[in-house]
Design an enzyme around this catalytic site. Structure first.
Site, PDB file in Angstrom:
ATOM      1  N   HIS A  58       0.802  -1.230   0.000  1.00 18.04           N
ATOM      2  CA  HIS A  58       0.000   0.000   0.000  1.00 18.04           C
ATOM      3  C   HIS A  58       0.833   1.277   0.000  1.00 18.04           C
ATOM      4  O   HIS A  58       0.384   2.315  -0.501  1.00 18.04           O
ATOM      5  CB  HIS A  58      -0.916   0.020   1.230  1.00 18.04           C
ATOM      6  N   ASP A 269       2.077  -6.377   2.390  1.00 16.14           N
ATOM      7  CA  ASP A 269       0.927  -5.601   2.877  1.00 16.14           C
ATOM      8  C   ASP A 269       1.434  -4.335   3.560  1.00 16.14           C
ATOM      9  O   ASP A 269       0.833  -3.841   4.520  1.00 16.14           O
ATOM     10  CB  ASP A 269       0.076  -6.440   3.830  1.00 16.14           C
ATOM     11  N   GLY A 304      -1.902  -2.908   8.480  1.00 14.29           N
ATOM     12  CA  GLY A 304      -0.947  -3.373   7.491  1.00 14.29           C
ATOM     13  C   GLY A 304       0.424  -3.506   8.133  1.00 14.29           C
ATOM     14  O   GLY A 304       0.684  -2.979   9.214  1.00 14.29           O
TER      15      GLY A 304
END
Length: 378
Positions: A58, A269, A304
């Protein structure tokens, strides 16, 4: 100009070469040779492996791709080089329709200009999830899957979306999966309370990846195997976040023994706090505290990760659940294959871009190369 690199081991597609030479010319791999008479760059006490491929990331270096800020993608692409990553799928979070419109549009406009790791597509993690296992995804924006929305995002991105994650118990998922596949988009399963049969219906319709296995899904029970059971039982790929916090090493090992290493892909992640050390951060709209190698929401839930992908590779080897070739493949070859980009990254092969990493024997990162040029030194 031709350049040769000598290494103790070179991890090729289906073979490990000992005391061999990687030959590169004009940014491309020419060959892997066991003998070479010319001058060479000496890594004879180190390993050469394919550049890593992160298909679920991300943010990094204090930027989040979902924000859609111009220039963010370039910062991220340069930052992930220190993970050993040379190709990646910038990954959006569950957000409003308008926010996602902007995020995918900006990625589509900027991806060809990045100075670091190569953008090989977009992964949309949501928004078609359910609240029961929402994790750090905002339930206010969750809904049933819409192929019209996916088509719009694909148009805005210039055809860059490679992967989207949905909860299989949502209405219309089987039809959505079939239509998404026709568009060339791989469908993954995540953030779901689906039972085994529902998850398997989605796999049979064409879904091929379970997102961050064990996290954000109904667990395994001997009378109702749940999402975890479907992931372990099916031939679909399964992601693992191997930071030692999201998944116990033994649970990761169970997945590898059950599914085989070829069906596992290591991902990060990673959120915007990656590479930034401890302190306060954000994941989408949520406040996050980073401490002791973990990123957690205020309620204590894991958010995350802040994992560097090369550390995940090193961890699974150190945990004795994968050998070195398997550990590297799970973060390169397998990851690329899971979304159909193994024709351009994840493998050291004649004619491919010379995107590779240099490792110490303990699998720690020494150097990252893009197109035959050194772009990061640890």
């Amino acid at each position: 100009m031709k350049t040769a690199y000598k290494a103790k081991k070179i991890f090729a597609e289906n073979e490990v070469f000992n005391n061999a030479f990687l030959i590169v010319e004009d940014g491309k791999i020419v060959s892997i040779e066991k003998k070479y008479d010319g001058e060479y760059i000496d890594y004879s006490d180190k390993y050469i492996a394919p550049g890593l491929v992160d298909t679920h990331v991300h943010g990094y270096h204090n930027v989040d791709i979902t924000d859609g800020e111009p220039g963010t993608l370039n910062i991220m692409s340069k930052g992930v080089l220190q993970m050993g990553v040379t190709s990646f799928l910038p990954t959006t979070l569950t957000s409003s329709y308008e926010t996602l419109n902007n995020a995918v549009k900006v990625i589509g406009e900027e991806y060809k200009q990045v100075e670091g790791a190569k953008v090989q597509g977009i992964f949309m993690e949501g928004p078609f999830f359910t609240e029961e296992h929402k994790g750090a995804q905002n339930p206010a924006y969750m809904s049933d899957p819409s192929i019209e929305k996916l088509r719009h995002w694909q148009e805005l991105s210039g055809g860059l979306i490679k992967k989207i994650a949905i909860a299989p118990e949502r209405k219309g998922t089987v039809e959505f999966i079939k239509e998404a596949k026709k568009m060339g988009v791989y469908v993954a399963l995540a953030h779901s309370d689906a039972g085994f049969d529902t998850a398997m219906d989605a796999v049979n319709a064409g879904a091929n990846i379970f997102i961050h296995l064990y996290n954000g899904m109904r667990g395994l029970h001997h009378r109702e195997p749940g999402m975890v059971g479907a992931a372990l039982y099916s031939d679909a790929y399964a992601e693992l976040i191997c930071d030692g916090h999201h998944v116990h090493p033994a649970a990761a090992g169970i997945a590898m023994k059950t599914k085989g290493h070829d069906n596992i892909l290591l991902i990060t992640d990673c959120m915007m706090a990656g590479g930034m050390g401890e302190g306060k951060s954000k994941l989408g709209e949520f406040d996050v505290i980073v401490k002791d190698g973990q990123a957690r929401l205020k309620n204590g839930s894991l958010a995350g990760s802040i994992l560097d992908l090369i550390d995940g590779v090193k961890n699974v080897y150190d945990w004795n659940i994968a050998d070195k070739k398997q550990a590297i493949d799970m973060a390169s070859k397998n990851a690329a294959a899971s979304v159909g980009i193994d024709d351009r990254c994840g493998i050291l092969k004649d004619g491919r871009d010379a995107d590779f990493i240099v490792l110490n024997e303990d699998l720690s990162l020494v150097e990252t190369y893009l197109d035959g040029k050194s772009v990061y030194k640890a």
